[in-house]
Design a protein around this motif. Sequence first.
Motif, PDB file in Angstrom:
ATOM      1  N   LYS A  24      26.923  23.040  12.809  1.00 40.69           N
ATOM      2  CA  LYS A  24      28.289  23.537  13.043  1.00 40.69           C
ATOM      3  C   LYS A  24      29.322  22.549  12.489  1.00 40.69           C
ATOM      4  CE  LYS A  24      31.219  26.358  15.418  1.00 40.69           C
ATOM      5  NZ  LYS A  24      32.523  25.772  15.066  1.00 40.69           N
ATOM      6  N   ALA A  25      29.047  21.261  12.669  1.00 40.05           N
ATOM      7  CA  ALA A  25      29.958  20.250  12.139  1.00 40.05           C
ATOM      8  C   ALA A  25      30.006  20.303  10.612  1.00 40.05           C
ATOM      9  CB  ALA A  25      29.522  18.868  12.613  1.00 40.05           C
ATOM     10  N   ILE A  26      28.861  20.483   9.982  1.00 42.53           N
ATOM     11  CA  ILE A  26      28.818  20.594   8.516  1.00 42.53           C
ATOM     12  C   ILE A  26      29.564  21.838   8.043  1.00 42.53           C
ATOM     13  CG2 ILE A  26      27.265  21.024   6.566  1.00 42.53           C
ATOM     14  CD1 ILE A  26      25.212  19.226   7.997  1.00 42.53           C
ATOM     15  N   ASP A  27      29.332  22.960   8.693  1.00 40.54           N
ATOM     16  CA  ASP A  27      29.992  24.214   8.300  1.00 40.54           C
ATOM     17  C   ASP A  27      31.509  24.101   8.448  1.00 40.54           C
ATOM     18  OD1 ASP A  27      27.457  25.166   7.870  1.00 40.54           O
ATOM     19  OD2 ASP A  27      27.362  26.355   9.709  1.00 40.54           O
ATOM     20  N   ASP A  28      31.947  23.536   9.547  1.00 44.43           N
ATOM     21  CA  ASP A  28      33.394  23.399   9.770  1.00 44.43           C
ATOM     22  C   ASP A  28      34.014  22.418   8.776  1.00 44.43           C
ATOM     23  OD1 ASP A  28      33.187  25.188  11.807  1.00 44.43           O
ATOM     24  OD2 ASP A  28      33.594  23.757  13.433  1.00 44.43           O
ATOM     25  N   CYS A  29      33.272  21.381   8.441  1.00 45.77           N
ATOM     26  CA  CYS A  29      33.774  20.408   7.471  1.00 45.77           C
ATOM     27  C   CYS A  29      33.956  21.064   6.107  1.00 45.77           C
ATOM     28  CB  CYS A  29      32.822  19.220   7.386  1.00 45.77           C
ATOM     29  SG  CYS A  29      33.459  17.811   6.466  1.00 45.77           S
ATOM     30  N   GLU A  30      32.992  21.887   5.716  1.00 43.39           N
ATOM     31  CA  GLU A  30      33.124  22.608   4.437  1.00 43.39           C
ATOM     32  C   GLU A  30      34.333  23.546   4.477  1.00 43.39           C
ATOM     33  OE1 GLU A  30      30.593  25.676   1.602  1.00 43.39           O
ATOM     34  OE2 GLU A  30      30.530  25.831   3.781  1.00 43.39           O
ATOM     35  N   THR A  31      34.505  24.280   5.561  1.00 45.66           N
ATOM     36  CA  THR A  31      35.623  25.218   5.695  1.00 45.66           C
ATOM     37  C   THR A  31      36.968  24.501   5.597  1.00 45.66           C
ATOM     38  OG1 THR A  31      34.294  26.672   7.094  1.00 45.66           O
ATOM     39  CG2 THR A  31      36.675  26.938   7.202  1.00 45.66           C
ATOM     40  N   ALA A  32      37.032  23.283   6.095  1.00 45.66           N
ATOM     41  CA  ALA A  32      38.271  22.512   6.087  1.00 45.66           C
ATOM     42  C   ALA A  32      38.534  21.840   4.741  1.00 45.66           C
ATOM     43  CB  ALA A  32      38.228  21.464   7.187  1.00 45.66           C
ATOM     44  N   GLY A  33      37.630  22.028   3.791  1.00 52.36           N
ATOM     45  CA  GLY A  33      37.819  21.452   2.466  1.00 52.36           C
ATOM     46  C   GLY A  33      36.959  20.258   2.164  1.00 52.36           C
ATOM     47  N   GLY A  34      36.133  19.849   3.127  1.00 52.26           N
ATOM     48  CA  GLY A  34      35.197  18.765   2.894  1.00 52.26           C
ATOM     49  C   GLY A  34      35.548  17.495   3.631  1.00 52.26           C
ATOM     50  N   GLY A  35      34.631  16.541   3.561  1.00 46.13           N
ATOM     51  CA  GLY A  35      34.820  15.267   4.230  1.00 46.13           C
ATOM     52  C   GLY A  35      33.493  14.699   4.687  1.00 46.13           C
ATOM     53  N   ARG A  36      33.492  14.005   5.819  1.00 49.95           N
ATOM     54  CA  ARG A  36      32.289  13.351   6.327  1.00 49.95           C
ATOM     55  C   ARG A  36      31.930  13.869   7.715  1.00 49.95           C
ATOM     56  NH1 ARG A  36      33.311   7.404   6.793  1.00 49.95           N
ATOM     57  NH2 ARG A  36      35.514   7.991   6.878  1.00 49.95           N
ATOM     58  N   VAL A  37      30.640  14.127   7.878  1.00 49.00           N
ATOM     59  CA  VAL A  37      30.093  14.437   9.193  1.00 49.00           C
ATOM     60  C   VAL A  37      29.329  13.198   9.637  1.00 49.00           C
ATOM     61  CG1 VAL A  37      28.442  15.844  10.462  1.00 49.00           C
ATOM     62  CG2 VAL A  37      29.977  16.909   8.793  1.00 49.00           C
ATOM     63  N   VAL A  38      29.744  12.611  10.742  1.00 52.72           N
ATOM     64  CA  VAL A  38      29.276  11.281  11.128  1.00 52.72           C
ATOM     65  C   VAL A  38      28.344  11.357  12.328  1.00 52.72           C
ATOM     66  CG1 VAL A  38      29.980   8.975  11.835  1.00 52.72           C
ATOM     67  CG2 VAL A  38      31.404  10.279  10.235  1.00 52.72           C
ATOM     68  N   LEU A  39      27.178  10.717  12.176  1.00 56.04           N
ATOM     69  CA  LEU A  39      26.253  10.519  13.286  1.00 56.04           C
ATOM     70  C   LEU A  39      26.270   9.039  13.629  1.00 56.04           C
ATOM     71  CD1 LEU A  39      25.229  13.146  11.740  1.00 56.04           C
ATOM     72  CD2 LEU A  39      22.995  12.659  12.733  1.00 56.04           C
ATOM     73  N   SER A  40      26.665   8.706  14.838  1.00 52.85           N
ATOM     74  CA  SER A  40      26.740   7.301  15.220  1.00 52.85           C
ATOM     75  C   SER A  40      26.287   7.127  16.667  1.00 52.85           C
ATOM     76  CB  SER A  40      28.169   6.775  15.061  1.00 52.85           C
ATOM     77  OG  SER A  40      29.069   7.504  15.874  1.00 52.85           O
ATOM     78  N   ASP A  41      25.810   5.944  16.959  1.00 55.24           N
ATOM     79  CA  ASP A  41      25.468   5.573  18.343  1.00 55.24           C
ATOM     80  C   ASP A  41      24.469   6.536  18.979  1.00 55.24           C
ATOM     81  OD1 ASP A  41      27.314   3.455  18.231  1.00 55.24           O
ATOM     82  OD2 ASP A  41      28.943   4.845  18.698  1.00 55.24           O
ATOM     83  N   GLY A  42      23.300   6.667  18.356  1.00 58.44           N
ATOM     84  CA  GLY A  42      22.293   7.499  18.992  1.00 58.44           C
ATOM     85  C   GLY A  42      21.159   7.892  18.066  1.00 58.44           C
ATOM     86  N   ASN A  43      20.199   8.598  18.650  1.00 64.53           N
ATOM     87  CA  ASN A  43      19.062   9.156  17.920  1.00 64.53           C
ATOM     88  C   ASN A  43      19.178  10.671  18.008  1.00 64.53           C
ATOM     89  OD1 ASN A  43      16.631   9.925  16.828  1.00 64.53           O
ATOM     90  ND2 ASN A  43      15.355   8.717  18.213  1.00 64.53           N
ATOM     91  N   PHE A  44      19.460  11.322  16.895  1.00 65.98           N
ATOM     92  CA  PHE A  44      19.755  12.748  16.862  1.00 65.98           C
ATOM     93  C   PHE A  44      18.527  13.507  16.361  1.00 65.98           C
ATOM     94  CE2 PHE A  44      23.580  10.296  16.440  1.00 65.98           C
ATOM     95  CZ  PHE A  44      24.508  10.947  17.245  1.00 65.98           C
ATOM     96  N   ILE A  45      18.025  14.432  17.165  1.00 62.06           N
ATOM     97  CA  ILE A  45      16.844  15.222  16.830  1.00 62.06           C
ATOM     98  C   ILE A  45      17.288  16.547  16.213  1.00 62.06           C
ATOM     99  CG2 ILE A  45      14.694  16.206  17.684  1.00 62.06           C
ATOM    100  CD1 ILE A  45      14.880  13.212  18.117  1.00 62.06           C
TER     101      ILE A  45
END
Length: 454
Positions: A24-45
Amino acid sequence: MIIKVKEYGAAGNGKSDDTLSIQKAIDDCETAGGGRVVLSDGNFISGTIILKSHVYLEITEGAVLTASKDIEDYKENTHYNRYRNEPELDRCFIYAQDACDIGICGNGMIYGSAESFPNKNSIYRPMMIRFLRCSDIHISDIKLYHAAAWTTAFLDCSLIWVRCVDIFNDKRYNGDGLDFDGCSHVYVSDCRIQGTDDNLCLQSSSKEYPVSDVHVTNCTFTSLCAGIRIGLKSIGKISDVVISNCTMYNVWREGIKIECSEGGYIGNISINNIQMRNVTRPIFILLNNRFEPEDLGSSIELTEMPEIGTLENISISNVSVVDEEEMKNIHYRFQNDIMGRPQFAGIRMDANEKHPINNVRMTHLFYRFIGGVKKHEIPNCYPEVVDKLEDKDKKGSENYYPDWSRAAFMDIRNVKNLVLDNIYLEKSEQDERPDVLLDGCLIIKKDIVISCEK
């Protein structure tokens, strides 16, 4: 635009499934014209993630993106593995198709959960990254560890930058590092790659997407199989490739291998300033034709035995190869798969008598070989390279056969316009094979010095 996936409900606790939040974060970032989707402080499955145009997936230092251990979390519409009879590698973790200006960056890690695959009652092992027909790709400053199959597959892509990437893939077969098929304008630098198969591949599955303008520099390679492979999948054209300033350590088969085997063209290859230590067969160049419809190693796109293609204009210079005591041993991949031994070692080039390799220049090469092979340890009969269009059933010389070399240092056959200049060969122990064999070659220059320490 910067989007933090935790703001989309991702837990990052190493237990919960964060796939939907990341996507969802990637899709919204593309819709907004692009940018960075950041994963920080954790282990994401996560299961399969689809990267979109103008979006960069950033995994910060200390963060981990971990591939789900359940094969059912991986989509089936992420293209396929282009080798025949390996459908178990069709699925993948991170996928992009027809996207531009995309990337993966950060100082964190992507972990492929290799130890969990294949699942019970399943043959499938997902590749880590697969990009199809994408352009302007940037992969940088990231750790890619323990993929369940290939680490990356760039297919029919252009404008690719891979910088400062650490790849470690040692738990499963097909542990490739960087694979480029049908790609152009490729720039790979300052990477460390360790794996169980080819560390870096340049391949051509079709005539539609030629491989050209490829630069590989300042990298280090370690493999249970091979360092750099150019070809095997060679239906189309592979040309204008520069490999420079690289090191190879403990490579149990070939250091650099070039195989034109599927009727295409491979040429204009420059290899310069390479340091090898404990590399069984430093250089292997082969021109032949093969089509194995019921076996591994042929392109899905190949439908019949091809004519022998063209392999020409290869320049190899300033290469140093040193064998240590370790190279007296037989080396295995996963206990029972023999990769290298002294009988297999040496520089080898081979082609069919009617279809020679053309224009090979090898200059300023130092090779210290461990030696010690006895005549009784190798068979007397050495097969020729067979044109399979003339005799499809005859067993001929190819990549994995024969598994011995006729000469200690250099076995070159059927090369037209061969230059060997400032070649220094040194044996640690006496070897009962000839030092150098040059059969069926048109030699322009030959300057070789051979010595033995004992």
